[in-house]
Write an enzyme that holds these catalytic residues in place. Sequence first.
Site, PDB file in Angstrom:
ATOM      1  N   ASN A  31       5.449   0.655  -6.720  1.00 25.95           N
ATOM      2  CA  ASN A  31       4.848   1.584  -5.970  1.00 25.95           C
ATOM      3  C   ASN A  31       5.074   3.126  -6.268  1.00 25.95           C
ATOM      4  O   ASN A  31       5.229   3.177  -7.470  1.00 25.95           O
ATOM      5  CB  ASN A  31       5.654   1.888  -4.431  1.00 25.95           C
ATOM      6  N   PRO A  58       0.763  -1.301   0.247  1.00 26.54           N
ATOM      7  CA  PRO A  58       0.004   0.028   0.136  1.00 26.54           C
ATOM      8  C   PRO A  58       0.817   1.387   0.008  1.00 26.54           C
ATOM      9  O   PRO A  58       1.746   1.327   0.647  1.00 26.54           O
ATOM     10  CB  PRO A  58      -0.899  -0.244   1.429  1.00 26.54           C
ATOM     11  N   CYS A  59       0.489   2.303  -0.896  1.00 26.28           N
ATOM     12  CA  CYS A  59       1.180   3.460  -1.242  1.00 26.28           C
ATOM     13  C   CYS A  59       0.754   4.685  -0.295  1.00 26.28           C
ATOM     14  O   CYS A  59       1.342   5.615  -0.634  1.00 26.28           O
ATOM     15  CB  CYS A  59       1.407   3.819  -2.786  1.00 26.28           C
ATOM     16  N   GLN A  60      -0.341   4.650   0.321  1.00 30.17           N
ATOM     17  CA  GLN A  60      -0.824   5.855   0.919  1.00 30.17           C
ATOM     18  C   GLN A  60       0.097   6.673   1.480  1.00 30.17           C
ATOM     19  O   GLN A  60      -0.067   7.960   1.316  1.00 30.17           O
ATOM     20  CB  GLN A  60      -1.991   5.522   1.781  1.00 30.17           C
TER      21      GLN A  60
END
Length: 311
Positions: A112, A74-76
């Site tokens: 990513n 996850p890249c948030q």
Amino acid sequence: MRTVDLFAGCGGMSLGFQKAGFEIISAFDNWKEAVACYSSNFDHNIEQIDLADAQVIINKLNNTRIDIIIGGPPCQDFSHAGKRTEGSRADLTDSFAEIVIGLKPQMYVMENVDRAQKSKAYKSARKKLAESGYGITEVILDASYCGVPQKRKRFFSIGKLEQEDNFLLPVIKDMLSERPTTLRDYFGDRLGLEYYYRHPRNYSRRGIFSIDEPAPTIRGVNRPVPAGYVGHPGDPIPLNDALRPLTFRERAQIQTFPEDFVFNGSKTSVEQMIGNAVPVDLAMFVGNAIRRYNTESAKEKKTKGKEVAAI
């Protein structure tokens, strides 16, 4: 190559590698709705599981032959859209590396956002992977030069055991197109429009785009034209009543999902799945680069073997 997809989402990376000829044997994600969507589109197994505990996955797959592990943690916390550069989700980058190291496949592909390359989490993961014997190719790819009608920059870390760093870079550079792919290149006239609205993050940016350019990055939200948008000097045409945002299905196709890909879940979840996904054809581009490299390496090794035998 027998492939496992970690942080698989709704399946963009899986589908792209599958199109490139890889055999996806299993996938994992912790988002219930994305897992359900993935299950609707693939025959192989996907399991809903928290990937933060690397050892659980290692134990689960320890007796399975795996040639390559792919995935996008996850890249948030690295995203341009967020306020933070690092955060709790960044630890999942380390989890990805630990799973790769624990299972020791021949190769891995980690994807990513572009700024993740400079993060502490990735630098930590990279150090561990390099110490475990992986030669690492690091590259930021603009999807529009990889057959995707979208200007979307993504960082890829691609590792192979017992190889030099940047082993894949010459092949990737050779495969890039000379100019970006536009919506017209990809769709022809199928969209039935010449211009569309894409809501900007702030009104200092334009919101109107032409199909004769790559789409801007598809995000996890899609908004109608608001009353507050009065136009921007960079807009190719003035705001008018006929202008509309793209539908979720059009946005999915810009992410290069096929027209018959099944999306299920709430409207909000579907938009987020589409925005979070790796463009299918970008993943296919990377998969094709790996296949080409492996094929050329095998031919070179065979040729050298014949030369040695002749001597």
